[in-house]
Design an enzyme around this catalytic site. Sequence first.
Site, PDB file in Angstrom:
ATOM      1  N   ASN A   1     -23.033  50.522  33.397  1.00 20.67           N
ATOM      2  CA  ASN A   1     -24.336  50.914  32.859  1.00 20.67           C
ATOM      3  C   ASN A   1     -24.357  50.473  31.405  1.00 20.67           C
ATOM      4  OD1 ASN A   1     -26.611  52.146  31.887  1.00 20.67           O
ATOM      5  ND2 ASN A   1     -25.923  54.253  32.263  1.00 20.67           N
ATOM      6  N   TRP A   2     -25.085  49.407  31.141  1.00 16.60           N
ATOM      7  CA  TRP A   2     -25.075  48.846  29.778  1.00 16.60           C
ATOM      8  C   TRP A   2     -25.970  49.629  28.825  1.00 16.60           C
ATOM      9  CZ3 TRP A   2     -25.276  42.748  30.725  1.00 16.60           C
ATOM     10  CH2 TRP A   2     -24.166  42.391  31.500  1.00 16.60           C
ATOM     11  N   LYS A   3     -26.716  50.592  29.364  1.00 16.57           N
ATOM     12  CA  LYS A   3     -27.619  51.431  28.557  1.00 16.57           C
ATOM     13  C   LYS A   3     -28.495  50.546  27.664  1.00 16.57           C
ATOM     14  CE  LYS A   3     -24.456  55.269  29.080  1.00 16.57           C
ATOM     15  NZ  LYS A   3     -23.863  56.489  28.567  1.00 16.57           N
TER      16      LYS A   3
ATOM     17  N   GLU B   1     -29.034  61.041  30.305  1.00 11.43           N
ATOM     18  CA  GLU B   1     -29.796  60.674  29.096  1.00 11.43           C
ATOM     19  C   GLU B   1     -31.295  60.660  29.396  1.00 11.43           C
ATOM     20  OE1 GLU B   1     -27.518  57.148  28.366  1.00 11.43           O
ATOM     21  OE2 GLU B   1     -25.804  58.399  27.843  1.00 11.43           O
TER      22      GLU B   1
ATOM     23  N   HIS C   1     -30.167  59.613  35.272  1.00  8.39           N
ATOM     24  CA  HIS C   1     -29.041  59.670  34.327  1.00  8.39           C
ATOM     25  C   HIS C   1     -29.279  60.828  33.353  1.00  8.39           C
ATOM     26  CE1 HIS C   1     -26.299  58.602  31.102  1.00  8.39           C
ATOM     27  NE2 HIS C   1     -25.652  57.871  31.990  1.00  8.39           N
TER      28      HIS C   1
ATOM     29  N   SER D   1     -16.619  58.506  30.003  1.00 12.89           N
ATOM     30  CA  SER D   1     -15.436  58.005  29.291  1.00 12.89           C
ATOM     31  C   SER D   1     -14.355  57.482  30.232  1.00 12.89           C
ATOM     32  CB  SER D   1     -14.864  59.071  28.354  1.00 12.89           C
ATOM     33  OG  SER D   1     -15.851  59.480  27.421  1.00 12.89           O
TER      34      SER D   1
ATOM     35  N   GLU E   1     -21.510  62.784  36.602  1.00 14.59           N
ATOM     36  CA  GLU E   1     -21.260  62.498  35.193  1.00 14.59           C
ATOM     37  C   GLU E   1     -21.379  63.783  34.383  1.00 14.59           C
ATOM     38  OE1 GLU E   1     -21.983  58.037  34.353  1.00 14.59           O
ATOM     39  OE2 GLU E   1     -23.823  59.108  33.955  1.00 14.59           O
TER      40      GLU E   1
ATOM     41  N   GLY F   1     -19.626  59.329  26.686  1.00 18.09           N
ATOM     42  CA  GLY F   1     -19.603  58.738  25.352  1.00 18.09           C
ATOM     43  C   GLY F   1     -18.853  59.571  24.328  1.00 18.09           C
TER      44      GLY F   1
HETATM   45  P1  13P Z   1     -19.348  56.342  28.916  1.00 24.78           P
HETATM   46  O1  13P Z   1     -18.478  55.576  29.878  1.00 24.78           O
HETATM   47  O2  13P Z   1     -19.697  55.554  27.677  1.00 24.78           O
HETATM   48  O3  13P Z   1     -18.838  57.698  28.647  1.00 24.78           O
HETATM   49  O4  13P Z   1     -20.767  56.533  29.661  1.00 24.78           O
HETATM   50  C1  13P Z   1     -20.774  57.019  30.946  1.00 24.78           C
HETATM   51  C2  13P Z   1     -22.144  56.895  31.470  1.00 24.78           C
HETATM   52  O5  13P Z   1     -23.052  57.592  31.038  1.00 24.78           O
HETATM   53  C3  13P Z   1     -22.402  55.889  32.505  1.00 24.78           C
HETATM   54  O6  13P Z   1     -23.659  56.035  33.068  1.00 24.78           O
END
Ligand code: 13P
Length: 254
Positions: free
Chosen positions: A11-13, A99, A97, A214, A168, A174
């Site tokens: 997931n490159w966000k 976020e 997600h 993470s 998640e 993160g």
């Molecule tokens: P991180 O791997 O940066 O913790 O993010 C996880 C995530 O939200 C993947 O969708």
Amino acid sequence: MKMRKKIIAGNWKMNKTAEDSKELAQAIKLDLANVNEVDVVVCPTFTSLDTVSNVIGDTNIKLGAQNMHWEAEGAYTGEISASMLRNLYCHYVILGHSERREYFGETDEIVNKKAKAAIAAGLIPIVCVGETLEERESNTQEAVVSAQLKGSLAGLGASLAKVVVAYEPVWAIGTGLTASPEQAQEMHAFIRKTLAEISDQATADGIRIQYGGSMKPENAAELLSQPDIDGGLIGGAALKAPSFVALVKAAIEA
Ligand code: 13P
């Protein structure tokens, strides 16, 4: 018990321009174009989908988006539909997600509408669930995740079998904090039990449940060897080819 093929998705966000995305996709392709032991997915931003789609072409690396709207078309300024994603050869779409739930007010009801529209258009939804730190500290994580699953996956019928679930824990995203393999396994087993309640045991046994939060090459092997952890949804470590490739290799060996 059914064998589940592991699935590693990046997931490159909201990272990387189309040009940067092209570079990363090319680097990943060098190592992963022919991998077939594990499903490999990259999810760039909307503005990079076309470019990345062209780079990965018909290799075994599949394309995913990070969001979509549930309507097919119309007056929804700024939104993107499932058929638009299919048209760029997307196979997957991340939905719900944390976020999006936290910053954009996505509810289980919205995620549910999106999941139905995604499936109708031929996309595989990666439906995210997970508790906050506060919820874990008050020991309500199972109730929270169960409600998210039941709400987000309501009424899918036999199509539920197509869905990928991503667990998640919000406190691990993160932050560098990872759920321990035991904590993650415990929740994944609970998720599978809940999926069996929504459908039946055979369906639940076939659904892949990814861990996200993470995950990195250093902790992947232990997480991915847990019986109910069927892959990873990777943020930070997916933004560089060497760590993403290492994660896919860890999944092949797990
Ligand atoms: P991180 O791997 O940066 O913790 O993010 C996880 C995530 O939200 C993947 O969708």
